[in-house]
Design an enzyme around this catalytic site. Structure first.
Site, PDB file in Angstrom:
ATOM      1  N   HIS A  49       0.846  -1.187   0.000  1.00 17.98           N
ATOM      2  CA  HIS A  49       0.000   0.000   0.000  1.00 17.98           C
ATOM      3  C   HIS A  49       0.891   1.250   0.000  1.00 17.98           C
ATOM      4  O   HIS A  49       2.107   1.165   0.197  1.00 17.98           O
ATOM      5  CB  HIS A  49      -0.942   0.004   1.220  1.00 17.98           C
ATOM      6  CG  HIS A  49      -0.256   0.042   2.542  1.00 17.98           C
ATOM      7  ND1 HIS A  49      -0.230  -1.026   3.411  1.00 17.98           N
ATOM      8  CD2 HIS A  49       0.454   1.022   3.157  1.00 17.98           C
ATOM      9  CE1 HIS A  49       0.444  -0.706   4.491  1.00 17.98           C
ATOM     10  NE2 HIS A  49       0.876   0.535   4.366  1.00 17.98           N
TER      11      HIS A  49
HETATM   12  P1  TYD Z   1      -2.430  -4.069   7.777  1.00 16.03           P
HETATM   13  O1  TYD Z   1      -2.713  -2.669   7.324  1.00 16.03           O
HETATM   14  O2  TYD Z   1      -3.037  -5.179   6.988  1.00 16.03           O
HETATM   15  O3  TYD Z   1      -0.870  -4.295   7.856  1.00 16.03           O
HETATM   16  P2  TYD Z   1       0.185  -4.178   6.637  1.00 16.03           P
HETATM   17  O4  TYD Z   1      -0.533  -3.586   5.470  1.00 16.03           O
HETATM   18  O5  TYD Z   1       1.236  -3.241   7.132  1.00 16.03           O
HETATM   19  O6  TYD Z   1       0.711  -5.522   6.366  1.00 16.03           O
HETATM   20  O7  TYD Z   1      -2.869  -4.161   9.312  1.00 16.03           O
HETATM   21  C1  TYD Z   1      -3.216  -5.386   9.925  1.00 16.03           C
HETATM   22  C2  TYD Z   1      -4.348  -5.128  10.905  1.00 16.03           C
HETATM   23  O8  TYD Z   1      -3.932  -4.285  11.958  1.00 16.03           O
HETATM   24  C3  TYD Z   1      -5.550  -4.470  10.249  1.00 16.03           C
HETATM   25  O9  TYD Z   1      -6.701  -5.095  10.791  1.00 16.03           O
HETATM   26  C4  TYD Z   1      -5.482  -3.043  10.717  1.00 16.03           C
HETATM   27  C5  TYD Z   1      -4.791  -3.142  12.065  1.00 16.03           C
HETATM   28  N1  TYD Z   1      -3.964  -1.980  12.386  1.00 16.03           N
HETATM   29  C6  TYD Z   1      -4.332  -1.179  13.465  1.00 16.03           C
HETATM   30  O10 TYD Z   1      -5.370  -1.400  14.129  1.00 16.03           O
HETATM   31  N2  TYD Z   1      -3.551  -0.121  13.809  1.00 16.03           N
HETATM   32  C7  TYD Z   1      -2.420   0.174  13.128  1.00 16.03           C
HETATM   33  O11 TYD Z   1      -1.719   1.147  13.475  1.00 16.03           O
HETATM   34  C8  TYD Z   1      -2.056  -0.645  11.993  1.00 16.03           C
HETATM   35  C9  TYD Z   1      -0.813  -0.344  11.191  1.00 16.03           C
HETATM   36  C10 TYD Z   1      -2.859  -1.711  11.673  1.00 16.03           C
END
Ligand code: TYD
Length: 139
Positions: A49
C-alpha cells in the site's frame, strides 16, 4: 524517491547498546503512533500500500526484512537488517515488505494515528493518483 536511510546513534558500553528515538533530535515529525510487526511468516508480503499523507520511520529492531519501494517511476529493493538504521518513508511511496527473518521485529513510528482512509491499497489506484495529483497527467 522520497526515502532516506538514516543512521541512528548508538550509545554503547560494556553493558550493551541503546538507541533513543526522540522528537527533534533524530525524528523530525510528531510521533503519534508506534507499532511493530513480529512473528511474520517468511513467505508473506506485507504492506502493499501507499499512504496519502502519513510519514513513517521504520526500524528492524531485530532480524531483517526486504523492502520493495516504488514511486510509480522507479522501484528499488533494500534490506533492513540493522537496528541502528532507520528508513524514512514519505507519503505516497508504495511499499511492500517480504522475506522476513524468523526473528524479525519491525518497528514503525508514524506521524498520524491509524486512519484507514489514508491508505491506498490498490497499485492501479496509486498510479492514477500519482498521475492526477503529482505528475499533472491529463488523459
Ligand atoms: P495491515 O494494514 O493489513 O498491515 P500491513 O498492510 O502493514 O501488512 O494491518 C493489519 C491489521 O492491523 C488491520 O486489521 C489493521 C490493524 N492496524 C491497526 O489497528 N492499527 C495500526 O496502526 C495498523 C498499522 C494496523
Amino acid at each position: 524517491m522520497d526515502i532516506k536511510l538514516i543512521r541512528l546513534q548508538t550509545h554503547g558500553d560494556e553493558r550493551g547498546s541503546l538507541i533513543s528515538l526522540e522528537h527533534n533530535s533524530n525524528i523530525h515529525f510528531d510521533i503519534k503512533r508506534v507499532y511493530y510487526m513480529f512473528n511474520t511468516r517468511d513467505d508473506v508480503r506485507r504492506g502493499c500500500h501507499a499512504h496519502r499523507h502519513l510519514k513513517q520511520l521504520v526500524v528492524a529492531v531485530r532480524g531483517s526484512c526486504r523492502f520493495t519501494l516504488d514511486n510509480g517511476q522507479e522501484r528499488i529493493e533494500l534490506l533492513l537488517d540493522n537496528p541502528a538504521q532507520g528508513l524514512l518513508l514519505d507519503s505516497m511511496i508504495w511499499r511492500e515488505m517480504h522475506e522476513f527473518s524468523e526473528d524479525c521485529v519491525l518497528m514503525v513510528l508514524a506521524d498520524q494515528v491509524y486512519d484507514e482512509t489514508d491508505y491506498v491499497r490498490s497499485y492501479n489506484d496509486y498510479i492514477e493518483i500519482m498521475k492526477r495529483e503529482f505528475w499533472n497527467v491529463t488523459a
